[in-house]
Design a protein around this motif. Sequence first.
Motif, short mmCIF file in Angstrom:
data_model
loop_
_atom_site.label_atom_id
_atom_site.label_comp_id
_atom_site.label_asym_id
_atom_site.label_seq_id
_atom_site.Cartn_x
_atom_site.Cartn_y
_atom_site.Cartn_z
N LEU A 475 43.81 8.00 82.80
CA LEU A 475 42.51 8.68 82.83
C LEU A 475 41.59 8.14 81.74
CD1 LEU A 475 43.63 12.37 83.49
CD2 LEU A 475 42.69 10.73 85.13
N GLU A 476 42.16 7.86 80.57
CA GLU A 476 41.36 7.31 79.48
C GLU A 476 40.80 5.94 79.88
OE1 GLU A 476 39.35 7.33 75.98
OE2 GLU A 476 40.52 8.96 76.88
N PHE A 477 41.60 5.12 80.52
CA PHE A 477 41.12 3.82 81.00
C PHE A 477 40.02 4.00 82.04
CE2 PHE A 477 41.51 0.60 84.37
CZ PHE A 477 41.04 -0.50 83.66
N ALA A 478 40.19 5.01 82.95
CA ALA A 478 39.15 5.26 83.95
C ALA A 478 37.85 5.70 83.30
CB ALA A 478 39.65 6.31 84.95
N ARG A 479 37.94 6.51 82.23
CA ARG A 479 36.71 6.94 81.53
C ARG A 479 36.07 5.74 80.83
NH1 ARG A 479 39.89 11.77 80.66
NH2 ARG A 479 38.80 13.57 81.58
N THR A 480 36.88 4.83 80.31
CA THR A 480 36.32 3.62 79.70
C THR A 480 35.52 2.83 80.73
OG1 THR A 480 38.14 3.50 78.11
CG2 THR A 480 36.90 1.47 78.52
N TYR A 481 36.07 2.71 81.94
CA TYR A 481 35.35 2.01 83.01
C TYR A 481 34.04 2.72 83.34
CZ TYR A 481 34.28 0.14 87.62
OH TYR A 481 33.65 -0.42 88.69
N VAL A 482 34.05 4.06 83.36
CA VAL A 482 32.83 4.82 83.64
C VAL A 482 31.78 4.58 82.55
CG1 VAL A 482 31.88 7.15 83.82
CG2 VAL A 482 33.99 6.56 85.03
N GLU A 483 32.21 4.52 81.27
CA GLU A 483 31.27 4.27 80.18
C GLU A 483 30.63 2.89 80.34
OE1 GLU A 483 30.21 6.29 77.90
OE2 GLU A 483 31.48 7.95 78.57
N ILE A 484 31.42 1.90 80.77
CA ILE A 484 30.85 0.56 80.98
C ILE A 484 29.80 0.60 82.08
CG2 ILE A 484 31.42 -1.77 81.75
CD1 ILE A 484 34.12 -1.46 80.39
N GLN A 485 30.07 1.34 83.18
CA GLN A 485 29.15 1.39 84.30
C GLN A 485 27.87 2.16 83.96
OE1 GLN A 485 29.22 -0.37 86.73
NE2 GLN A 485 31.30 -0.77 87.45
N LYS A 486 27.94 3.06 82.97
CA LYS A 486 26.72 3.76 82.56
C LYS A 486 25.67 2.79 82.04
CE LYS A 486 28.77 8.24 81.43
NZ LYS A 486 29.05 9.22 80.34
N TYR A 487 26.11 1.74 81.37
CA TYR A 487 25.14 0.74 80.90
C TYR A 487 24.50 0.01 82.07
CZ TYR A 487 26.74 1.32 76.10
OH TYR A 487 27.03 1.83 74.86
N ARG A 488 25.24 -0.19 83.11
CA ARG A 488 24.71 -0.93 84.27
C ARG A 488 23.72 -0.08 85.07
NH1 ARG A 488 28.32 -3.14 89.39
NH2 ARG A 488 26.55 -3.93 90.63
N TYR A 489 24.05 1.20 85.28
CA TYR A 489 23.20 2.04 86.13
C TYR A 489 22.18 2.85 85.35
CZ TYR A 489 26.16 0.88 90.08
OH TYR A 489 26.81 0.20 91.07
N VAL A 493 23.34 7.60 87.67
CA VAL A 493 24.56 8.12 88.28
C VAL A 493 25.10 9.25 87.39
CG1 VAL A 493 26.91 7.64 89.03
CG2 VAL A 493 25.13 5.90 89.32
N GLU A 494 25.33 10.40 88.03
CA GLU A 494 25.89 11.55 87.33
C GLU A 494 27.40 11.59 87.57
OE1 GLU A 494 25.72 16.46 87.48
OE2 GLU A 494 24.21 15.24 88.53
N ILE A 495 28.17 11.75 86.48
CA ILE A 495 29.62 11.71 86.56
C ILE A 495 30.19 13.10 86.24
CG2 ILE A 495 31.74 10.63 85.76
CD1 ILE A 495 29.99 8.72 87.20
N ASP A 496 31.06 13.61 87.18
CA ASP A 496 31.80 14.87 86.94
C ASP A 496 33.28 14.50 86.82
OD1 ASP A 496 32.72 17.39 86.71
OD2 ASP A 496 32.41 17.95 88.81
N PHE A 497 33.75 14.41 85.57
CA PHE A 497 35.10 13.91 85.30
C PHE A 497 35.83 14.93 84.44
CE2 PHE A 497 37.28 9.55 85.04
CZ PHE A 497 38.53 10.13 85.07
N PRO A 498 36.42 16.01 85.05
CA PRO A 498 37.08 17.05 84.24
C PRO A 498 38.45 16.58 83.75
CG PRO A 498 37.34 17.55 86.57
CD PRO A 498 36.47 16.30 86.49
N ASP A 499 39.01 17.39 82.85
CA ASP A 499 40.37 17.12 82.37
C ASP A 499 41.38 17.78 83.29
OD1 ASP A 499 39.46 15.71 80.16
OD2 ASP A 499 39.21 17.56 78.98
N PRO A 500 42.54 17.15 83.50
CA PRO A 500 43.58 17.74 84.34
C PRO A 500 44.35 18.80 83.56
CG PRO A 500 44.33 15.66 83.49
CD PRO A 500 42.93 15.81 82.99
N PRO A 501 45.22 19.57 84.21
CA PRO A 501 46.09 20.50 83.46
C PRO A 501 46.93 19.73 82.44
CG PRO A 501 46.17 20.95 85.82
CD PRO A 501 45.38 19.70 85.66
N PRO A 502 47.20 20.34 81.29
CA PRO A 502 47.89 19.61 80.21
C PRO A 502 49.23 19.01 80.66
CG PRO A 502 47.01 21.69 79.41
CD PRO A 502 46.82 21.72 80.88
#
Length: 632
Positions: A475-489, A493-502
Amino acid sequence: MIEEKTSERLDLCRNGAIFFRSRRAAEKRGRGMNRFRNMMRSIFAKLVFAFMIVLIPLYALSLNMNDSASRSVKDQITASLYSRVQFHMDSLETDFDRIIRLEQEFVNDADLTKLSNSAAIMEDFDKTIVINRLRSRLGLLKTSNPYILSVGISIASIDRTLSTDNIIDPIDPGAFRELSQPTNRYVSPFLTYSDRLFISVPYPEIGRREDQQFVIAVEIDKAEIRRVLSRLSDNAEGGVVLFDSRLRWQVSDRTQGEGDIDAAELARGLGLLAVSEREASGGSGYRTVTVDGTPYIVAFEQSSSLDATLLTYLPEKVVLGSLRKYRDGYWLLSIVSAIVVVLFSYLIYRLIHRPLRTMVVAFRKVEHGNLDAPIVSRNRDEFSYLYSQYNSMIGRLKVLIHEVIEHQYRVRISELKQLQLQINPHFLYNSFFIIYRMAKVHETENVMRFAKYLGRYYQYITHNSQQEVPLTEELEFARTYVEIQKYRYAGHVEIDFPDPPPWVGRIPVPRLILQPLLENCYEHGLTDPEKDGIIAVSFQVSEHGGVLTIGVEDNGDSLEDAELPRLRQALDAELEPPESTGLFNVHRRLRIKFGNESGVRLERSQLGGLKAEVVLPLSSKPQDEKDRVEEE
């Protein structure tokens, strides 16, 4: 450009799916034909064929004898029934012809002529004498034939009806009107009134009904006819019925409600009913008629002088009841043949079939993966040689299977590593262009953050030492990818990325299973630059905690309704375009790792775009979390 590539990939997926479906159908048909050929070539089929060659002539001979006897007995009984019907119909014609002639002679009686013409001028004493003489003659006419129930004369001039019942009543207008109808007494003599059967002679027959002077009416005794018909029927399941061609009246040997057969149904089935007043079908014979699934033998005789048909019927099972001795012989032959077959089959079973069954059972164990089932034989025949070769074969199979399993394991490990490295190079190009633009405008902080995200990104995807990582790292790697795409868009683009159960975060999962789904949303779902995009990530655990589903969906409008079934079909067929996409990459890796119960599922998102779900089986979860979920 992206749409053209998507279209090409969909065409490849569709063509590949059609090819594999046709190939599987052909293989299925081929297996069915092979099973049929093998069955026909087996020893069992040959033995059955040999038995059939021996038994079929015996059964054919017995069946022929039984059928021949059945036809002979049936023909004899049917001919007997028909001759009896003819005799009784001739008797009825004779008796009713005598009644008609006596009636016709009574018309010319002097007292009847005098009373009908001169009653108005006769004295009462003379009338009484004439009436008494007429009643005496009516009594003689009644006793002349057993079928006559009563005789009556309705005289219009005195408005009285004289009858053999010792009653002188006023004329019944309805009866006088019905019984004064002119009839051809030698073709259709019967009239019906109030469910009673009459033969009547009006006088005069020509002219208006108002001018008729008298009507002689002979009532036919239906009970007597029924008694005569009952002598013709000598079986409780059969019956006899007399009826006219238009079924205005009928007399049966049974009282109403006793029989199961309707005479009208039989008559229509035989074509014995007249269609019009002038059409009266004639004929006689015997046939077999089926009523309510039961075959009946019917013999019938039609009378042209009475316009009536005498019909008798008998169930075919009663007619063929005398063939029991033939049936007993047939069943005795069948029992003897069955005993011979059983004895011969047991002999074959002892000599051939039981050793073959031992081999079949052993091969079925091998088919299910059990290679530790050698066959032990104490005999010294051909089967002992087969058993020895079988034991040698399973020994060699164990060695070969061990080598194949080891080779497949190495191939699978190599394939997993190769699939992990199938990364889209366009992402790398776009990242360098973003760094170039930010450096050109001297955005140093953004360049630093972007370079940090990019470094983490490539550090994660090029790290091959571990095949599985905790879900939190993925999930941390996926959030890193989302942060990179924020610079592009740039905020579009609005991102809803909640945390899973512990406890879910500690579950080990294959690497690189979420980033390809997010990349699919950016590259194929959010293609409209003027529309703000939405990407939502969700986590769902099944009720029993056995399956984890991670969903990634977008609000893109580029997914057509016809495209979604094609994508699902390509995933189910496990086809992959030449340039492998992230969805197929993840789906293939999950299937290799966890089997067919896992993989990627596609459906229409509530946001309007595509929703891709990663399905992962959960082998276990911490006990404290299980207790907490149960308490909730």
